[in-house]
Design a protein around this motif. Sequence first.
Motif, PDB file in Angstrom:
ATOM      1  N   THR A 217       0.771  -1.173   0.028  1.00 19.39           N
ATOM      2  CA  THR A 217      -0.025  -0.010   0.150  1.00 19.39           C
ATOM      3  C   THR A 217       0.848   1.424  -0.008  1.00 19.39           C
ATOM      4  N   ALA A 218       1.989   1.201   0.688  1.00 18.57           N
ATOM      5  CA  ALA A 218       3.053   2.309   0.920  1.00 18.57           C
ATOM      6  C   ALA A 218       3.558   2.706  -0.578  1.00 18.57           C
ATOM      7  N   LEU A 219       3.822   1.418  -0.980  1.00 16.24           N
ATOM      8  CA  LEU A 219       4.669   1.641  -2.529  1.00 16.24           C
ATOM      9  C   LEU A 219       3.706   1.983  -3.426  1.00 16.24           C
ATOM     10  N   SER A 220       2.155   1.613  -3.331  1.00 16.13           N
ATOM     11  CA  SER A 220       1.410   2.187  -4.322  1.00 16.13           C
ATOM     12  C   SER A 220       1.149   3.816  -4.231  1.00 16.13           C
ATOM     13  N   LEU A 221       1.184   4.049  -2.839  1.00 18.85           N
ATOM     14  CA  LEU A 221       0.995   5.689  -2.852  1.00 18.85           C
ATOM     15  C   LEU A 221       2.201   6.274  -3.374  1.00 18.85           C
ATOM     16  N   ASN A 222       3.345   5.834  -3.052  1.00 25.21           N
ATOM     17  CA  ASN A 222       4.626   6.732  -3.367  1.00 25.21           C
ATOM     18  C   ASN A 222       4.455   6.790  -4.825  1.00 25.21           C
ATOM     19  N   LEU A 223       4.271   5.438  -5.465  1.00 25.65           N
ATOM     20  CA  LEU A 223       4.393   5.445  -6.912  1.00 25.65           C
ATOM     21  C   LEU A 223       3.508   6.419  -7.749  1.00 25.65           C
ATOM     22  N   GLU A 224       2.100   6.736  -7.017  1.00 33.05           N
ATOM     23  CA  GLU A 224       1.299   7.796  -7.651  1.00 33.05           C
ATOM     24  C   GLU A 224       1.558   8.817  -7.415  1.00 33.05           C
ATOM     25  N   VAL A 225       2.214   9.221  -6.310  1.00 31.44           N
ATOM     26  CA  VAL A 225       2.774  10.573  -6.348  1.00 31.44           C
ATOM     27  C   VAL A 225       4.040  10.924  -7.164  1.00 31.44           C
ATOM     28  N   ALA A 226       4.975   9.861  -7.461  1.00 26.51           N
ATOM     29  CA  ALA A 226       6.005   9.708  -8.451  1.00 26.51           C
ATOM     30  C   ALA A 226       5.355  10.062  -9.774  1.00 26.51           C
ATOM     31  N   GLY A 227       4.293   9.658 -10.012  1.00 23.81           N
ATOM     32  CA  GLY A 227       3.557   9.473 -11.361  1.00 23.81           C
ATOM     33  C   GLY A 227       3.300  11.120 -11.943  1.00 23.81           C
TER      34      GLY A 227
END
Length: 384
Positions: free
Chosen positions: A212-222
């Motif tokens: 879940t944390a990885l998904s949130l960080n990837l969304e921000v990075a996108g």
Amino acid sequence: MLRLTHTQLLRYAGLFTWAVVGIPLAYFPLADAGQVAGVSPDLVGSTAAYLVFGVAYWLVTRKLGARSPGRSDIALLAILTLSAIALSKLTGTGLGSILLMLVSGVIPWLMPLVVGVAWLVLMHVPLVSVFLELEGWTPVVAVLQAVMYVGYSSFTFITGLVARQQAEAREEQRRLNSELRATRALLAESSRMSERLRISRELHDLLGHHLTALSLNLEVAGHLAEGKAQEHVRQSHTLAKLLLTDVREAVSEMREERGIDLSQALRVLAEGVPALQVDLALPEDLAIDDPDRAQVLLRCAQEIITNTVRHAGANRLSLRLSREDGLLRLQAADDGRGAAAAKPGNGLRGMRERLSEYGGQVDIITSPGRGFALDVRIPLEAAP
């Protein structure tokens, strides 16, 4: 002979002894004027008594120790005793005393020790009158001769008693081994469920949290990336969400996996029951989520089987397990002698105590000559 059980060896040894006793009967017609020790034997009657003894011995010793003795067995024992006494009376010899030794070896298998000892002594009393009819025999000598045969028969009586005790000890060991295997099977099922639950929690709490944390960080990075880098970040975000979904599905499947298979434990329990045929009616798809309730039902089944073997005098026991209206139901019925009223001992009281802890109960139905029936019920879930 190595393939024969100890009870079969005793049986065939007895039949061999019976056959040897028949040799003097064949000799009587060849004796001078049919006289044996000054007595003229009744050849027809003695032959009939001899054959009746052989048939009765064959019947009473079949499956000796593998079934509970009944009234027919006691009747056959009486026929054995009377035919042996009749053989001595009709031949005017001690041949019947030899057959009474065979009777002594059977007595411990069919009746309690005290009654058996009384039977052993009393069946030799009629021999005194037989010996008194012999030429030159005084009452004292006749009594001493009968007492001597009592001593001989006591040896075969003790042999039969020891053999029965050894057979009971082996069967008890088999029964306890079956109970141990059934408990082990239930424990293995419970351990499997606990381990799967632990793994599902670890997946949910650790891997799920990090994904879940990885998904949130990837969304921000996108949102921050540009060009080709942004496309790769979005693909990684999509893969992370798919992986998180897969983990959640795996956790759900592990939590919803079938519970404890109580039917298998009951099958193992019924395999090693001595002198009793256990008929099982078990559903194939019955699974119990609560290991404690499964354990209570297994203990109830153990107690039912133990009481049936020890006290019911039954040859057959039926066990039926089912799920009805939020209840687990175990129904048992045997073909034993039954009783006018049920008198619960420590085992049945312990069963009721275990069931009451989970809101369960047991009903006992019995009547003379109709065996015992028990209806055990326990809720699948605790009352709110």
